[in-house]
Design an enzyme around this catalytic site. Sequence first.
Site, mmCIF file in Angstrom:
data_model
loop_
_atom_site.group_PDB
_atom_site.id
_atom_site.type_symbol
_atom_site.label_atom_id
_atom_site.label_comp_id
_atom_site.label_asym_id
_atom_site.label_seq_id
_atom_site.Cartn_x
_atom_site.Cartn_y
_atom_site.Cartn_z
ATOM 1 N N HIS A 92 0.839 -1.205 0.000
ATOM 2 C CA HIS A 92 0.000 0.000 0.000
ATOM 3 C C HIS A 92 0.871 1.252 0.000
ATOM 4 C CE1 HIS A 92 -3.185 -2.805 1.274
ATOM 5 N NE2 HIS A 92 -4.030 -1.902 0.774
ATOM 6 N N LYS B 36 -0.594 4.965 4.635
ATOM 7 C CA LYS B 36 -1.475 4.027 5.343
ATOM 8 C C LYS B 36 -1.075 3.907 6.816
ATOM 9 C CE LYS B 36 -3.734 -0.459 4.910
ATOM 10 N NZ LYS B 36 -5.036 0.121 5.273
HETATM 11 N N1 LIG Z 1 -12.683 -1.147 3.101
HETATM 12 C C1 LIG Z 1 -12.167 -0.642 1.977
HETATM 13 O O1 LIG Z 1 -12.582 -1.007 0.862
HETATM 14 C C2 LIG Z 1 -11.099 0.396 2.063
HETATM 15 C C3 LIG Z 1 -10.704 0.837 3.293
HETATM 16 N N2 LIG Z 1 -9.832 1.879 3.413
HETATM 17 C C4 LIG Z 1 -9.617 2.363 4.769
HETATM 18 O O2 LIG Z 1 -10.332 3.592 4.914
HETATM 19 C C5 LIG Z 1 -9.687 4.448 5.839
HETATM 20 C C6 LIG Z 1 -9.469 5.817 5.203
HETATM 21 O O3 LIG Z 1 -8.588 5.716 4.109
HETATM 22 P P1 LIG Z 1 -8.102 7.008 3.296
HETATM 23 O O4 LIG Z 1 -9.250 7.787 2.815
HETATM 24 O O5 LIG Z 1 -7.091 6.499 2.340
HETATM 25 O O6 LIG Z 1 -7.359 7.828 4.466
HETATM 26 P P2 LIG Z 1 -7.130 9.402 4.567
HETATM 27 O O7 LIG Z 1 -6.065 9.601 5.608
HETATM 28 O O8 LIG Z 1 -6.901 9.964 3.207
HETATM 29 O O9 LIG Z 1 -8.516 9.958 5.109
HETATM 30 C C7 LIG Z 1 -8.941 9.853 6.446
HETATM 31 C C8 LIG Z 1 -9.732 11.078 6.748
HETATM 32 O O10 LIG Z 1 -10.347 10.966 8.027
HETATM 33 C C9 LIG Z 1 -10.215 12.236 8.672
HETATM 34 N N3 LIG Z 1 -10.387 12.166 10.121
HETATM 35 C C10 LIG Z 1 -9.483 12.274 11.123
HETATM 36 N N4 LIG Z 1 -10.089 12.193 12.325
HETATM 37 C C11 LIG Z 1 -11.411 12.011 12.065
HETATM 38 C C12 LIG Z 1 -12.560 11.892 12.888
HETATM 39 N N5 LIG Z 1 -12.484 11.926 14.220
HETATM 40 N N6 LIG Z 1 -13.765 11.696 12.275
HETATM 41 C C13 LIG Z 1 -13.848 11.651 10.923
HETATM 42 N N7 LIG Z 1 -12.791 11.811 10.107
HETATM 43 C C14 LIG Z 1 -11.591 11.989 10.673
HETATM 44 C C15 LIG Z 1 -8.836 12.696 8.264
HETATM 45 O O11 LIG Z 1 -8.693 14.089 8.495
HETATM 46 P P3 LIG Z 1 -7.212 14.687 8.773
HETATM 47 O O12 LIG Z 1 -6.427 14.411 7.530
HETATM 48 O O13 LIG Z 1 -7.491 16.117 9.018
HETATM 49 O O14 LIG Z 1 -6.683 13.943 9.976
HETATM 50 C C16 LIG Z 1 -8.869 12.344 6.783
HETATM 51 O O15 LIG Z 1 -9.521 13.336 6.033
HETATM 52 C C17 LIG Z 1 -8.405 3.706 6.242
HETATM 53 O O16 LIG Z 1 -8.652 3.023 7.451
HETATM 54 C C18 LIG Z 1 -8.198 2.695 5.106
HETATM 55 O O17 LIG Z 1 -7.489 1.555 5.521
HETATM 56 C C19 LIG Z 1 -9.293 2.481 2.321
HETATM 57 C C20 LIG Z 1 -9.611 2.045 1.068
HETATM 58 C C21 LIG Z 1 -10.542 0.965 0.839
HETATM 59 O O1 LIG Z 2 -5.640 2.084 3.290
HETATM 60 C C1 LIG Z 2 -5.925 1.761 2.119
HETATM 61 O O2 LIG Z 2 -5.632 2.478 1.154
HETATM 62 C C2 LIG Z 2 -6.647 0.502 1.894
HETATM 63 N N1 LIG Z 2 -7.100 -0.129 2.942
HETATM 64 C C3 LIG Z 2 -7.887 -1.310 2.961
HETATM 65 C C4 LIG Z 2 -7.210 -2.394 3.756
HETATM 66 O O3 LIG Z 2 -6.595 -2.084 4.800
HETATM 67 O O4 LIG Z 2 -7.297 -3.559 3.381
HETATM 68 C C5 LIG Z 2 -8.373 -1.732 1.610
HETATM 69 C C6 LIG Z 2 -7.515 -1.360 0.437
HETATM 70 O O5 LIG Z 2 -6.536 -2.323 0.245
HETATM 71 C C7 LIG Z 2 -6.931 0.032 0.532
#
Ligand SMILES: NC(=O)C1=CN([C@@H]2O[C@H](COP(=O)(O)OP(=O)(O)OC[C@H]3O[C@@H](n4cnc5c(N)ncnc54)[C@H](OP(=O)(O)O)[C@@H]3O)[C@@H](O)[C@H]2O)C=CC1
Ligand SMILES: O=C(O)C1=N[C@H](C(=O)O)C[C@H](O)C1
Length: 238
Positions: free
Chosen positions: A133, A137
């Site tokens: 990744h 992450k």
């Molecule tokens: N299940 C799936 O299919 C997938 C899961 N994921 C997961 O999704 C999550 C997010 O990924 P991603 O978008 O890449 O991460 P990012 O870091 O880009 O986004 C996370 C966001 O959450 C914000 N944040 C921080 N604190 C809070 C809070 N208390 N409440 C709400 N939002 C908050 C952050 O703000 P700030 O930057 O200001 O801290 C940031 O904007 C990760 O856990 C990732 O592993 C990702 C892709 C696919």
């Molecule tokens: O953090 C990510 O970007 C992703 N998180 C998910 C995971 O932890 O499996 C899903 C995807 O691979 C992207």
Amino acid sequence: MKLALLGYGKMGKTIEEIAVNRGHEIVLKLEEDIDTFELDKMEIDVAIDFSVPKAAFKNITTCFKNNIPVVCGTTGWLDDYEKAVDICKKEDSAFIYASNFSVGVNLFFELNRKLAKMMNGMSDYEVEIEEIHHTQKQDAPSGTAISLAQQIITENDKKNNWQLDHAEEDEIPVKAKRIENVPGTHTVSYISKIDTIEIMHTAKSREGFALGAVISAEWIKDKKGVFTMKDVLSDQIK
Ligand SMILES: NC(=O)C1=CN([C@@H]2O[C@H](COP(=O)(O)OP(=O)(O)OC[C@H]3O[C@@H](n4cnc5c(N)ncnc54)[C@H](OP(=O)(O)O)[C@@H]3O)[C@@H](O)[C@H]2O)C=CC1
Ligand SMILES: O=C(O)C1=N[C@H](C(=O)O)C[C@H](O)C1
């Protein structure tokens, strides 16, 4: 449908684009503590949480208490999953968590289960998992790698656990690599002295994860209960 985005980072922004294209309205973009908003005064059909591990549990359960169904993709908070399920049931709300919302990865999960069943008892082969990744992450290994490991453990008589890097004989080693701009690559390998059998899923962008999350929000809107992506995709993946 009126959607709340709990987390407005890389995934939140991709989900917004896909949701708006499918005719939905984003009524909340949360990037801070959920207590700063009065959810009971807002009109929200479904909340989609892609935030950070330390915020997910509070975000999700606050929604349940306000009778808002939740689709959650945030990884790295699963020690509290059963507690979240209990609160969902107590509040008569609705919940889907998936470590990966992409249809392709959910097909890959089925392939992983079938291969694990075939390889159970093939004592010349050792299984391992690798995930790659992007460097931002927060959690390792990925939620998807943990799901893959759990699926193998269910089928394999000799493996009882997974471990990052150095595993004992009854554990599956999981390697986590961080490389700039990689959306998500997962490989399951069965390695013997004479050959290697490998299955791999490579995400080319975040679109598949985001589309799966929006489809799940459309699916859960008027439901009550705790669901998985298997329920959402039951017509497509047999
Ligand atoms: N299940 C799936 O299919 C997938 C899961 N994921 C997961 O999704 C999550 C997010 O990924 P991603 O978008 O890449 O991460 P990012 O870091 O880009 O986004 C996370 C966001 O959450 C914000 N944040 C921080 N604190 C809070 C809070 N208390 N409440 C709400 N939002 C908050 C952050 O703000 P700030 O930057 O200001 O801290 C940031 O904007 C990760 O856990 C990732 O592993 C990702 C892709 C696919
Ligand atoms: O953090 C990510 O970007 C992703 N998180 C998910 C995971 O932890 O499996 C899903 C995807 O691979 C992207």
